[in-house]
Design a protein around this motif. Structure first.
Motif, PDB file in Angstrom:
ATOM      1  N   SER A  13       0.841  -1.196   0.000  1.00 33.44           N
ATOM      2  CA  SER A  13       0.000   0.000   0.000  1.00 33.44           C
ATOM      3  C   SER A  13       0.875   1.244   0.000  1.00 33.44           C
ATOM      4  O   SER A  13       1.963   1.254   0.584  1.00 33.44           O
ATOM      5  CB  SER A  13      -0.934  -0.005   1.216  1.00 33.44           C
ATOM      6  N   PHE A  14       0.364   2.265  -0.686  1.00 36.84           N
ATOM      7  CA  PHE A  14       1.158   3.460  -0.919  1.00 36.84           C
ATOM      8  C   PHE A  14       0.304   4.692  -0.673  1.00 36.84           C
ATOM      9  O   PHE A  14      -0.896   4.703  -0.980  1.00 36.84           O
ATOM     10  CB  PHE A  14       1.691   3.441  -2.363  1.00 36.84           C
ATOM     11  N   PHE A  15       0.933   5.694  -0.104  1.00 31.76           N
ATOM     12  CA  PHE A  15       0.180   6.843   0.380  1.00 31.76           C
ATOM     13  C   PHE A  15       0.845   8.134  -0.090  1.00 31.76           C
ATOM     14  O   PHE A  15       2.071   8.225  -0.141  1.00 31.76           O
ATOM     15  CB  PHE A  15       0.141   6.825   1.919  1.00 31.76           C
ATOM     16  N   TRP A  16       0.011   9.118  -0.373  1.00 36.32           N
ATOM     17  CA  TRP A  16       0.498  10.474  -0.631  1.00 36.32           C
ATOM     18  C   TRP A  16      -0.053  11.390   0.449  1.00 36.32           C
ATOM     19  O   TRP A  16      -1.270  11.447   0.680  1.00 36.32           O
ATOM     20  CB  TRP A  16       0.044  10.959  -2.008  1.00 36.32           C
TER      21      TRP A  16
ATOM     22  N   PHE B 169      -4.496   7.227  -1.268  1.00 36.67           N
ATOM     23  CA  PHE B 169      -3.781   5.968  -1.077  1.00 36.67           C
ATOM     24  C   PHE B 169      -4.152   5.030  -2.218  1.00 36.67           C
ATOM     25  O   PHE B 169      -5.220   5.160  -2.820  1.00 36.67           O
ATOM     26  CB  PHE B 169      -4.076   5.343   0.279  1.00 36.67           C
ATOM     27  N   ILE B 170      -3.247   4.111  -2.512  1.00 35.69           N
ATOM     28  CA  ILE B 170      -3.480   3.200  -3.635  1.00 35.69           C
ATOM     29  C   ILE B 170      -2.880   1.853  -3.301  1.00 35.69           C
ATOM     30  O   ILE B 170      -1.804   1.769  -2.687  1.00 35.69           O
ATOM     31  CB  ILE B 170      -2.901   3.793  -4.945  1.00 35.69           C
TER      32      ILE B 170
ATOM     33  N   LEU C  87       4.570  14.164   0.425  1.00 40.08           N
ATOM     34  CA  LEU C  87       5.305  13.016   0.947  1.00 40.08           C
ATOM     35  C   LEU C  87       4.715  11.727   0.396  1.00 40.08           C
ATOM     36  O   LEU C  87       3.504  11.523   0.452  1.00 40.08           O
ATOM     37  CB  LEU C  87       5.217  12.982   2.478  1.00 40.08           C
ATOM     38  N   CYS C  88       5.587  10.890  -0.109  1.00 44.51           N
ATOM     39  CA  CYS C  88       5.190   9.567  -0.566  1.00 44.51           C
ATOM     40  C   CYS C  88       5.562   8.576   0.536  1.00 44.51           C
ATOM     41  O   CYS C  88       6.620   8.709   1.163  1.00 44.51           O
ATOM     42  CB  CYS C  88       5.940   9.242  -1.855  1.00 44.51           C
ATOM     43  N   ALA C  89       4.696   7.601   0.792  1.00 46.54           N
ATOM     44  CA  ALA C  89       4.981   6.596   1.821  1.00 46.54           C
ATOM     45  C   ALA C  89       4.575   5.220   1.321  1.00 46.54           C
ATOM     46  O   ALA C  89       3.596   5.077   0.586  1.00 46.54           O
ATOM     47  CB  ALA C  89       4.246   6.931   3.119  1.00 46.54           C
ATOM     48  N   ALA C  90       5.336   4.227   1.728  1.00 49.70           N
ATOM     49  CA  ALA C  90       5.030   2.837   1.393  1.00 49.70           C
ATOM     50  C   ALA C  90       4.983   2.029   2.674  1.00 49.70           C
ATOM     51  O   ALA C  90       5.715   2.315   3.626  1.00 49.70           O
ATOM     52  CB  ALA C  90       6.103   2.272   0.465  1.00 49.70           C
ATOM     53  N   ASP C  91       4.102   1.030   2.706  1.00 51.78           N
ATOM     54  CA  ASP C  91       4.074   0.202   3.917  1.00 51.78           C
ATOM     55  C   ASP C  91       5.293  -0.706   3.921  1.00 51.78           C
ATOM     56  O   ASP C  91       5.860  -1.032   2.886  1.00 51.78           O
ATOM     57  CB  ASP C  91       2.784  -0.593   4.021  1.00 51.78           C
TER      58      ASP C  91
ATOM     59  N   SER D  85      -7.636  -0.436   5.092  1.00 53.68           N
ATOM     60  CA  SER D  85      -6.648   0.645   4.955  1.00 53.68           C
ATOM     61  C   SER D  85      -5.874   0.789   6.260  1.00 53.68           C
ATOM     62  O   SER D  85      -5.692   1.875   6.765  1.00 53.68           O
ATOM     63  CB  SER D  85      -7.347   1.954   4.592  1.00 53.68           C
ATOM     64  N   TYR D  86      -5.397  -0.337   6.785  1.00 56.52           N
ATOM     65  CA  TYR D  86      -4.834  -0.306   8.138  1.00 56.52           C
ATOM     66  C   TYR D  86      -3.598   0.530   8.256  1.00 56.52           C
ATOM     67  O   TYR D  86      -3.210   0.931   9.340  1.00 56.52           O
ATOM     68  CB  TYR D  86      -4.562  -1.719   8.626  1.00 56.52           C
ATOM     69  N   ASN D  87      -2.921   0.779   7.147  1.00 58.14           N
ATOM     70  CA  ASN D  87      -1.729   1.617   7.220  1.00 58.14           C
ATOM     71  C   ASN D  87      -2.039   3.095   7.102  1.00 58.14           C
ATOM     72  O   ASN D  87      -1.129   3.908   7.114  1.00 58.14           O
ATOM     73  CB  ASN D  87      -0.750   1.222   6.116  1.00 58.14           C
ATOM     74  N   GLU D  88      -3.321   3.443   6.944  1.00 54.70           N
ATOM     75  CA  GLU D  88      -3.690   4.838   6.780  1.00 54.70           C
ATOM     76  C   GLU D  88      -3.509   5.534   8.121  1.00 54.70           C
ATOM     77  O   GLU D  88      -4.265   5.308   9.064  1.00 54.70           O
ATOM     78  CB  GLU D  88      -5.146   4.910   6.325  1.00 54.70           C
TER      79      GLU D  88
END
Lengths: 111, 115
Positions: A32-35, A49-50, A88-92, B100-103
């Protein structure tokens, strides 16, 4: 060392243009990836998130994910001066579930 | 109060002081995090608590001591800090086990200056 890489910028675009922000990640286990958007002096705010390969659209924002290339991007259409911020880009971290953040790309939208 | 709150918002302390940062989340989450954000560096994860148990300590010096008395509250106790510890300290929360647990949702942060 698991990393998330972003061009620090600044990226400058004129008002109304498309801003394209890019990010690569090293951990193939990330799912999972987040902006996040962070205004100066403020805390990060999640905007997208995507999880799946392909595009995900939300209003003026489109997130793109290519797991084969380990590449994530964020497109901002019809950029506004209020979009000026650090993104900010983030990855789990795979099975560990926490997030790794990039250093962020500073975007400046000129009126 | 909604979301994630942090107090104080600004803190100036000497190297010999002892102080504490407080975080409270009103989202019903059961995971909480402390991050450090310094200029020109990525957000650095310091501690993770899940269901009030510490599940991660990212090689943080012992002068930082976290405490999680319940799933809504998180503290960061500070003692004998160094000037290089000056940074923005951010608290975040999330709800593991959901899609979306990492949100993660962030608080406003505490701007710490160590003299």
């Amino acid at each position: 060392q698991k990393e998330v890489e972003q061009n620090s910028g600044p990226l400058s675009v004129p008002e109304g243009a498309i801003a394209s922000l890019n990010c690569t990640y090293s951990d193939r286990g990330s799912q999972s990836f987040f902006w996040y958007r962070q205004y100066s002096g403020k805390s990060p705010e999640l905007i997208m998130f995507i999880y799946s390969n392909g595009d995900k659209e939300d209003g003026r924002f489109t997130a793109q994910l290519n797991k084969a290339s380990q590449y994530v991007s964020l497109l901002i259409r019809d950029s506004q001066p209020s979009d000026s911020a650090t993104y900010l880009c983030a990855a789990d971290r795979g099975s560990q579930g926490n997030l790794i953040f990039g250093k962020g790309t500073k975007l400046s939208v000129k009126p | 109060e909604t979301g994630v709150t942090q107090t104080p918002r600004h803190l100036v302390m000497g190297m010999t002081n002892k102080k504490s940062l407080k975080c409270e989340q009103h989202l019903g989450h059961n995971a909480m995090y402390w991050y450090k954000q310094s200029a020109k560096k990525p957000l650095e994860l310091m501690f993770v608590y899940s269901l009030e148990e510490r599940v991660e300590n990212n090689s943080v010096p012992s002068r930082f001591s976290p405490e999680c008395p319940n799933s809504s509250h998180l503290f960061l106790h500070l003692h004998t800090l160094q000037p290089e510890d000056s940074a923005l300290y951010l608290c975040a929360s999330s709800q593991p086990g959901t899609l979306s647990y990492n949100e993660q949702f962030f608080g406003p942060g505490t701007r710490l200056t160590v003299l």
